[in-house]
Design a protein around this motif. Structure first.
Motif, mmCIF file in Angstrom:
data_model
loop_
_atom_site.group_PDB
_atom_site.id
_atom_site.type_symbol
_atom_site.label_atom_id
_atom_site.label_comp_id
_atom_site.label_asym_id
_atom_site.label_seq_id
_atom_site.Cartn_x
_atom_site.Cartn_y
_atom_site.Cartn_z
ATOM 1 N N UNK A 44 -38.224 -22.271 -9.787
ATOM 2 C CA UNK A 44 -39.154 -21.730 -10.332
ATOM 3 C C UNK A 44 -39.116 -20.373 -11.429
ATOM 4 N N UNK A 45 -39.818 -20.488 -12.597
ATOM 5 C CA UNK A 45 -39.472 -19.315 -13.507
ATOM 6 C C UNK A 45 -38.870 -19.974 -14.674
ATOM 7 N N UNK A 46 -38.723 -19.048 -15.726
ATOM 8 C CA UNK A 46 -38.014 -19.308 -16.946
ATOM 9 C C UNK A 46 -36.629 -19.276 -16.775
ATOM 10 N N UNK A 47 -35.777 -19.800 -17.798
ATOM 11 C CA UNK A 47 -34.542 -19.718 -17.719
ATOM 12 C C UNK A 47 -34.021 -18.236 -18.174
ATOM 13 N N UNK A 48 -32.830 -18.005 -17.709
ATOM 14 C CA UNK A 48 -31.994 -16.841 -17.932
ATOM 15 C C UNK A 48 -30.684 -17.251 -18.625
ATOM 16 N N UNK A 49 -30.363 -16.518 -19.623
ATOM 17 C CA UNK A 49 -28.932 -16.583 -20.165
ATOM 18 C C UNK A 49 -28.185 -15.424 -19.893
ATOM 19 N N UNK A 50 -27.283 -15.561 -19.230
ATOM 20 C CA UNK A 50 -26.087 -14.635 -18.802
ATOM 21 C C UNK A 50 -25.194 -14.793 -19.611
ATOM 22 N N UNK A 51 -24.409 -13.741 -20.677
ATOM 23 C CA UNK A 51 -23.646 -13.754 -21.594
ATOM 24 C C UNK A 51 -23.017 -12.529 -21.906
ATOM 25 N N UNK A 52 -22.811 -11.851 -20.751
ATOM 26 C CA UNK A 52 -22.073 -10.673 -20.876
ATOM 27 C C UNK A 52 -21.276 -10.466 -19.636
ATOM 28 N N UNK A 53 -19.930 -9.783 -19.624
ATOM 29 C CA UNK A 53 -19.346 -9.553 -18.407
ATOM 30 C C UNK A 53 -20.225 -8.698 -17.468
ATOM 31 N N UNK A 54 -20.424 -9.088 -15.936
ATOM 32 C CA UNK A 54 -21.067 -8.349 -15.323
ATOM 33 C C UNK A 54 -22.529 -8.784 -15.155
ATOM 34 N N UNK A 55 -23.322 -9.417 -16.339
ATOM 35 C CA UNK A 55 -24.600 -9.659 -16.212
ATOM 36 C C UNK A 55 -24.889 -10.668 -14.990
ATOM 37 N N UNK A 56 -25.899 -10.492 -14.306
ATOM 38 C CA UNK A 56 -26.223 -11.131 -13.129
ATOM 39 C C UNK A 56 -27.730 -11.638 -13.016
ATOM 40 N N UNK A 57 -27.985 -12.511 -11.867
ATOM 41 C CA UNK A 57 -29.201 -12.918 -11.920
ATOM 42 C C UNK A 57 -29.420 -13.301 -10.528
ATOM 43 N N UNK A 58 -30.750 -12.871 -9.818
ATOM 44 C CA UNK A 58 -31.131 -13.636 -8.796
ATOM 45 C C UNK A 58 -31.938 -14.791 -9.128
ATOM 46 N N UNK A 59 -31.617 -16.095 -8.778
ATOM 47 C CA UNK A 59 -32.413 -17.193 -9.647
ATOM 48 C C UNK A 59 -33.763 -17.009 -9.127
ATOM 49 N N UNK A 60 -34.726 -16.920 -10.115
ATOM 50 C CA UNK A 60 -36.161 -17.134 -9.947
ATOM 51 C C UNK A 60 -36.776 -15.541 -10.385
ATOM 52 N N UNK A 65 -29.775 -8.520 -14.548
ATOM 53 C CA UNK A 65 -29.299 -7.344 -13.894
ATOM 54 C C UNK A 65 -27.768 -7.152 -14.434
ATOM 55 N N UNK A 66 -27.497 -5.975 -13.765
ATOM 56 C CA UNK A 66 -25.941 -5.646 -14.191
ATOM 57 C C UNK A 66 -25.245 -5.434 -12.788
ATOM 58 N N UNK A 67 -24.031 -6.200 -12.536
ATOM 59 C CA UNK A 67 -23.230 -5.542 -11.208
ATOM 60 C C UNK A 67 -22.231 -4.907 -11.965
ATOM 61 N N UNK A 68 -21.276 -4.469 -11.159
ATOM 62 C CA UNK A 68 -19.957 -3.531 -11.666
ATOM 63 C C UNK A 68 -18.805 -4.164 -10.973
ATOM 64 N N UNK A 69 -17.630 -3.797 -11.371
ATOM 65 C CA UNK A 69 -16.449 -4.420 -10.993
ATOM 66 C C UNK A 69 -16.438 -4.063 -9.364
ATOM 67 N N UNK A 70 -16.752 -3.047 -8.942
ATOM 68 C CA UNK A 70 -16.838 -2.520 -7.580
ATOM 69 C C UNK A 70 -17.612 -3.341 -6.747
ATOM 70 N N UNK A 71 -18.915 -3.541 -7.136
ATOM 71 C CA UNK A 71 -19.821 -4.276 -6.448
ATOM 72 C C UNK A 71 -19.598 -5.824 -6.413
#
Lengths: 199, 152
Positions: A44-60, A65-71
């Protein structure tokens, strides 16, 4: 904190509240490589492109978002540790013109060095698979060159077999002139080669 | 080498190319830890232990238990690893090493996955797809991790 930052944070929290808890995170690329990206097509919902290191998404939640090396290490430590050794492609081994038996002296020395590495990996009980890909220049017909590139790959396979690598773990591929960069009808040193990949 | 053996070896090379050599193997287990790593073949409900060096095939289901993990490298040089309590279905896989064209569709039912794309994605972006209960991920060439909460 500015009013705008608070608003963005608030919107992020709201979105996180209604999204799935599933998570996708891009890992940093190897040195010298670029991130090609992952497209998240949520149910459900539009597509999301993740194209950078640590870029993140909760589908939907259609929000990058951004995570970190630690997380990432905290959430994905075991699965990251379980990754296989990345496949490695060695520099090309060059052949003399129209030959599938004679390597250039430099390539012959390099091959012996590669074979020592294979022996070490076999001794360390690693599950090693080897792909030997033959190439040819554009001096004659594509069918002759396909055959010649196969013969080159077979000749190198024969030398690898002596290193304790199981024959069934060595695959040969003939690329003929498919990757040739030299001019038609002329011998071209850089197009007469075999490439070895170990994975 | 005469013409006939050459033709034969070319034919055999192509036969191997279609579905990778060893009995339709699409990948090989490179790492396995914790003792609770299993594979379930398509038509067989029995779970067999999966060890380093074992081959996996299309439609195999890979399952890890508590404290266990596994790492697999596929014939196009793509890689996947699973963390503990995970379940991955290798739904569909094809790869031609000569043209480097292929398709790879898998389903992560639960747990954690780390994946890195290989040669088929260089040839065609999103040739590698990973489905989860909430989304489909189209891989354009990168390394990434996925967590799925599902019960699987």
């Amino acid at each position: 904190m500015s009013a705008r930052a608070v608003a963005i944070l608030g919107a992020g929290l709201l979105l996180a509240g209604c999204a799935s808890r599933d998570l996708v995170v891009i890992l940093p690329p190897e040195p010298g490589h670029q991130v090609g990206g992952v497209v998240v097509h949520p149910n459900k919902g539009p597509d999301v492109l993740l194209d950078k290191a640590y870029a993140s998404d909760h589908p939907g939640d259609s929000h990058v978002g951004m995570e970190t090396a630690e997380s990432v290490d905290k959430q994905f430590h075991d699965v990251i540790e379980a990754r296989p050794i990345p496949p490695k492609t060695y520099n090309p081994l060059y052949f003399k013109s129209d030959s599938f038996t004679e390597l250039s002296p430099e390539s012959d020395a390099y091959l012996r060095q590669i074979l020592t590495e294979f022996s070490a990996r076999v001794a360390a009980k690693q599950a090693v698979e080897i792909v030997v890909t033959g190439h040819a220049d554009k001096t004659s017909t594509p069918s002759h060159k396909l055959e010649l590139s196969q013969q080159r790959a077979d000749a190198i396979k024969a030398r690898i077999k002596g290193q304790g690598v199981d024959e069934s773990a060595i695959q040969t591929v003939a690329r003929g002139q498919l990757d040739a960069t030299g001019p038609d009808g002329q011998p071209f040193d850089k197009d007469r080669y075999v490439e070895i990949t170990v994975r | 080498m005469n013409f006939r053996t050459v033709t034969l070896s070319l034919v055999m090379a192509l036969a191997c190319a279609g579905a990778a050599c060893a009995d339709g193997a699409i990948g090989q287990v490179k790492t396995a830890k914790g003792g609770n790593v299993f594979v379930q073949h398509a038509a067989d409900p029995k779970q067999n232990e999966l060890k380093v060096g074992a081959h996996v095939s299309q439609s195999d289901v890979i399952i890890t238990g508590p404290g266990s993990s596994v790492g697999i490298t596929f014939t196009d040089n793509s890689m996947m690893s699973l963390g503990p309590n995970s379940k991955l279905v290798l739904k569909q896989y094809s790869f031609n090493p000569t043209t480097r064209e292929g398709e790879f569709n898998s389903f992560l039912a639960k747990g954690t996955l780390a994946a890195k794309s290989g040669q088929m994605v260089v040839q065609k972006p999103e040739a590698m797809k990973i489905q989860t209960p909430t989304a489909q991920l189209g891989v354009k060439g990168t390394e990434f991790v996925v967590h799925v909460d599902g019960e699987g």
